[in-house]
Design a protein around this motif. Structure first.
Motif, PDB file in Angstrom:
ATOM      1  N   ARG A  30     -20.649  12.448 -33.881  1.00 23.61           N
ATOM      2  CA  ARG A  30     -20.632  12.398 -32.471  1.00 23.61           C
ATOM      3  C   ARG A  30     -21.688  13.238 -31.796  1.00 23.61           C
ATOM      4  N   TRP A  31     -21.690  14.264 -32.437  1.00 21.27           N
ATOM      5  CA  TRP A  31     -22.856  15.379 -31.874  1.00 21.27           C
ATOM      6  C   TRP A  31     -24.362  14.867 -32.009  1.00 21.27           C
ATOM      7  N   ILE A  32     -24.419  14.241 -33.057  1.00 19.93           N
ATOM      8  CA  ILE A  32     -25.850  13.723 -33.550  1.00 19.93           C
ATOM      9  C   ILE A  32     -26.158  12.370 -32.872  1.00 19.93           C
ATOM     10  N   GLY A  33     -24.987  11.713 -32.467  1.00 16.68           N
ATOM     11  CA  GLY A  33     -25.272  10.313 -31.864  1.00 16.68           C
ATOM     12  C   GLY A  33     -25.232   9.031 -32.970  1.00 16.68           C
ATOM     13  N   ARG A  34     -24.551   9.290 -34.223  1.00 14.60           N
ATOM     14  CA  ARG A  34     -24.528   8.272 -35.061  1.00 14.60           C
ATOM     15  C   ARG A  34     -22.964   8.019 -35.443  1.00 14.60           C
ATOM     16  N   ARG A  35     -22.792   7.466 -36.543  1.00 22.26           N
ATOM     17  CA  ARG A  35     -21.340   7.216 -36.854  1.00 22.26           C
ATOM     18  C   ARG A  35     -21.317   6.916 -38.439  1.00 22.26           C
ATOM     19  N   LEU A  36     -19.897   7.059 -38.943  1.00 25.67           N
ATOM     20  CA  LEU A  36     -19.615   6.882 -40.338  1.00 25.67           C
ATOM     21  C   LEU A  36     -19.967   5.407 -40.462  1.00 25.67           C
ATOM     22  N   PRO A  37     -20.153   5.137 -41.905  1.00 23.08           N
ATOM     23  CA  PRO A  37     -20.073   3.747 -42.512  1.00 23.08           C
ATOM     24  C   PRO A  37     -18.904   3.300 -42.578  1.00 23.08           C
ATOM     25  N   THR A  38     -18.573   1.859 -42.564  1.00 24.64           N
ATOM     26  CA  THR A  38     -17.339   1.470 -42.755  1.00 24.64           C
ATOM     27  C   THR A  38     -17.282   1.301 -44.737  1.00 24.64           C
ATOM     28  N   GLU A  39     -16.278   1.231 -45.192  1.00 28.21           N
ATOM     29  CA  GLU A  39     -16.279   1.098 -46.525  1.00 28.21           C
ATOM     30  C   GLU A  39     -16.922  -0.177 -47.058  1.00 28.21           C
ATOM     31  N   TYR A  40     -17.203  -1.370 -46.311  1.00 28.48           N
ATOM     32  CA  TYR A  40     -17.879  -2.405 -46.643  1.00 28.48           C
ATOM     33  C   TYR A  40     -19.102  -2.301 -46.714  1.00 28.48           C
ATOM     34  N   GLU A  41     -19.623  -1.674 -45.429  1.00 26.56           N
ATOM     35  CA  GLU A  41     -20.888  -1.166 -45.479  1.00 26.56           C
ATOM     36  C   GLU A  41     -21.522  -0.088 -46.436  1.00 26.56           C
ATOM     37  N   TRP A  42     -20.630   0.633 -47.069  1.00 24.14           N
ATOM     38  CA  TRP A  42     -20.972   1.609 -48.035  1.00 24.14           C
ATOM     39  C   TRP A  42     -21.211   0.768 -49.242  1.00 24.14           C
ATOM     40  N   GLU A  43     -20.382   0.041 -49.644  1.00 25.77           N
ATOM     41  CA  GLU A  43     -20.528  -0.585 -50.899  1.00 25.77           C
ATOM     42  C   GLU A  43     -21.647  -1.663 -50.737  1.00 25.77           C
ATOM     43  N   VAL A  44     -22.038  -2.370 -49.773  1.00 23.36           N
ATOM     44  CA  VAL A  44     -23.107  -3.005 -49.563  1.00 23.36           C
ATOM     45  C   VAL A  44     -24.471  -2.342 -49.651  1.00 23.36           C
ATOM     46  N   ALA A  45     -24.510  -1.272 -49.091  1.00 22.23           N
ATOM     47  CA  ALA A  45     -25.512  -0.421 -49.301  1.00 22.23           C
ATOM     48  C   ALA A  45     -25.874   0.048 -50.608  1.00 22.23           C
ATOM     49  N   ALA A  46     -24.614   0.516 -51.477  1.00 20.26           N
ATOM     50  CA  ALA A  46     -24.862   1.132 -52.743  1.00 20.26           C
ATOM     51  C   ALA A  46     -24.919   0.196 -53.830  1.00 20.26           C
ATOM     52  N   LEU A  47     -24.301  -1.254 -53.566  1.00 24.61           N
ATOM     53  CA  LEU A  47     -24.728  -2.253 -54.763  1.00 24.61           C
ATOM     54  C   LEU A  47     -25.475  -3.435 -54.459  1.00 24.61           C
ATOM     55  N   GLY A  48     -25.437  -4.195 -53.026  1.00 33.35           N
ATOM     56  CA  GLY A  48     -26.113  -5.190 -52.682  1.00 33.35           C
ATOM     57  C   GLY A  48     -25.723  -6.211 -53.470  1.00 33.35           C
TER      58      GLY A  48
END
Length: 433
Positions: A292-310
């Motif tokens: 919130r301080w930096i103006g971003r968000r945490l990934p969802t776990e689906y987004e995380w796995e897609v970014a990690a494994l594709g």
């Protein structure tokens, strides 16, 4: 792989888990074994006895109907039946010598059974389940040392085995259909596709495009939040975060400011804060407030796995960001070796298909999701592996610097309550839509 090769691999995994557990116990004095009560740890001897008991339940009793080594201890070694605080009662549990004797008798019997009995798929699965369960407790023995300020375990090298060049910014992950999780009942579920119940069954998901950071949030980036008074700005904190904040120290739990310099405690030593290393031991609430301080968000776990494994439908499934070759020290900070003290841009050989670094090892990464079962979830052999955490825990992904290499994989899900900052947790972020 032949039966003889599978048996050799099992015996090697069993021996390594046994040796590491013994080292973590035997390197402590009798006084150190009597750790002070903390809700996030267990007494080390209880961890050892519980690991041995797990083999008794899921190998000997289930396969052979064998009675326990000491039936009167069954409820006390069982995490479901003994209250957490009762594990500190000296009148209930044996001391070092007797616990080590029990541990070694059980492990000798397991090794003998592997060598002498036929290896069915069910037996292979149960052996691996029990060995992997023990490796989970090896991680908790390591974070116990961090929690109470004991010396580093013997696996800690404090080196920098895989330096990389600095990377920055986000990677763009396109919209599309992606494959998630591990198969529910694959042909080789006992070998290559072993997974815990919360990782199954495999499914496909449609996601919009998103941008995710190449690197974990660093100590430098989190320090800016601390020095900007982030812990004194309630508008940055959700309701749950504000409740937690009331008893928080105003900085990550193992930081301190000494003579004008920030330091971090690593086991029993205070070190200068490595600004390029990932921020570690932060709660979900701290990660959420930083976003919130930096103006971003945490990934969802689906987004995380897609970014990690594709992983896409119809393509060869990747278990790791780089493919299917087993993890090693050139790719992952794991096995208690470097303890998340190296820069976030190290381990370039472990980069994900989209260019994200250190998505395995280093720190468990907070996601925005509650820990819930996938559709079609079925309870595994151990009914309490996941079910007790569903609903009120947050999902973390990727493993940590203390996770054993045999457990590291891109589908592995771990559940922690959002206030936990004693475990090896950190985070990376996504751009707001």
């Amino acid at each position: 792989m032949s039966v003889l090769e599978m048996k050799a691999q099992l015996l090697e995994e069993l021996a390594l888990a046994r040796t590491r557990t013994e080292q973590l116990i035997n390197s402590l004095s009798d006084a150190q074994l009597d750790v002070p009560y903390h809700p996030g740890v267990n007494p080390p001897l209880w961890e050892m006895g519980h690991s041995a008991f797990f083999y008794e339940v899921f190998v000997f009793k289930l396969l052979d109907g064998t009675e326990s080594y000491n039936p009167s201890m069954d409820d006390l070694w069982d995490s479901f039946h003994v209250q957490h605080r009762d594990r500190w009662r000296r009148d209930l549990f044996p001391g070092r010598e007797e616990t080590l004797r029990y541990f070694n008798v059980v492990y000798d019997r397991v090794a003998e059974r592997i060598r002498g009995c036929e290896l069915t798929d069910q037996e292979l699965y149960l052996y691996r389940y029990a060995i992997f369960h023990q490796n989970m407790h090896i991680e908790s023995l390591i974070w116990c040392r961090q929690t109470v300020g004991y010396p580093a375990p013997g696996d800690f090298k404090g080196d920098r085995p895989a330096p990389g060049e600095a990377v920055a910014g986000d990677v763009e992950v396109p919209a599309g259909r992606w494959v998630m999780g591990m198969p529910g009942a694959p042909m080789d579920f006992a070998a290559e596709d072993f997974a815990f119940d919360a990782e199954k069954p495999r499914f496909e998901v449609e996601l919009p495009g998103f941008a995710i950071s190449r690197s974990l949030v660093t100590n430098r980036e989190f320090l800016a939040f601390v020095e900007d008074g982030g812990y004194r700005q309630p508008e940055l904190w959700s309701f749950g975060g504000q409740q937690w904040l009331a008893s928080a120290p105003g900085h990550p739990v193992y930081w301190r400011r000494q003579e004008g310099q920030w330091q971090v405690r690593l086991f029993d030593r205070w070190l200068p804060l490595n600004l390029d290393a990932p921020v570690t031991h932060v709660s979900y609430w701290e990660a959420e407030a930083w976003c919130r301080w930096i103006g971003r968000r945490l990934p969802t776990e689906y987004e995380w796995e897609v970014a990690a494994l594709g992983n896409r439908p119809g393509e060869v499934f990747r278990r790791y960001p780089w493919g299917n070759e087993a993890p090693d020290v050139s790719r992952v900070d794991m096995n208690g070796r470097s303890m998340a003290q190296n820069p976030v841009f190290d381990y370039p050989a472990g980069e994900s298909p989209f260019g994200c670094r250190q998505m395995l090892g280093s720190v468990w990464e907070w996601t925005s999701d509650q820990f819930l079962p996938y559709d079609g979830f079925k309870v595994d052999m151990y009914p309490f592996m996941s079910t007790l955490q569903f609903g009120d825990h947050k999902v973390t992904r990727g493993g940590s610097c203390a996770t054993t290499s045999s457990l590291i994989r891109g589908t592995y899900r771990q559940a922690y309550l959002p206030h936990r900052n004693d475990v090896f947790t950190g985070f990376r972020t996504c751009a707001l839509s």
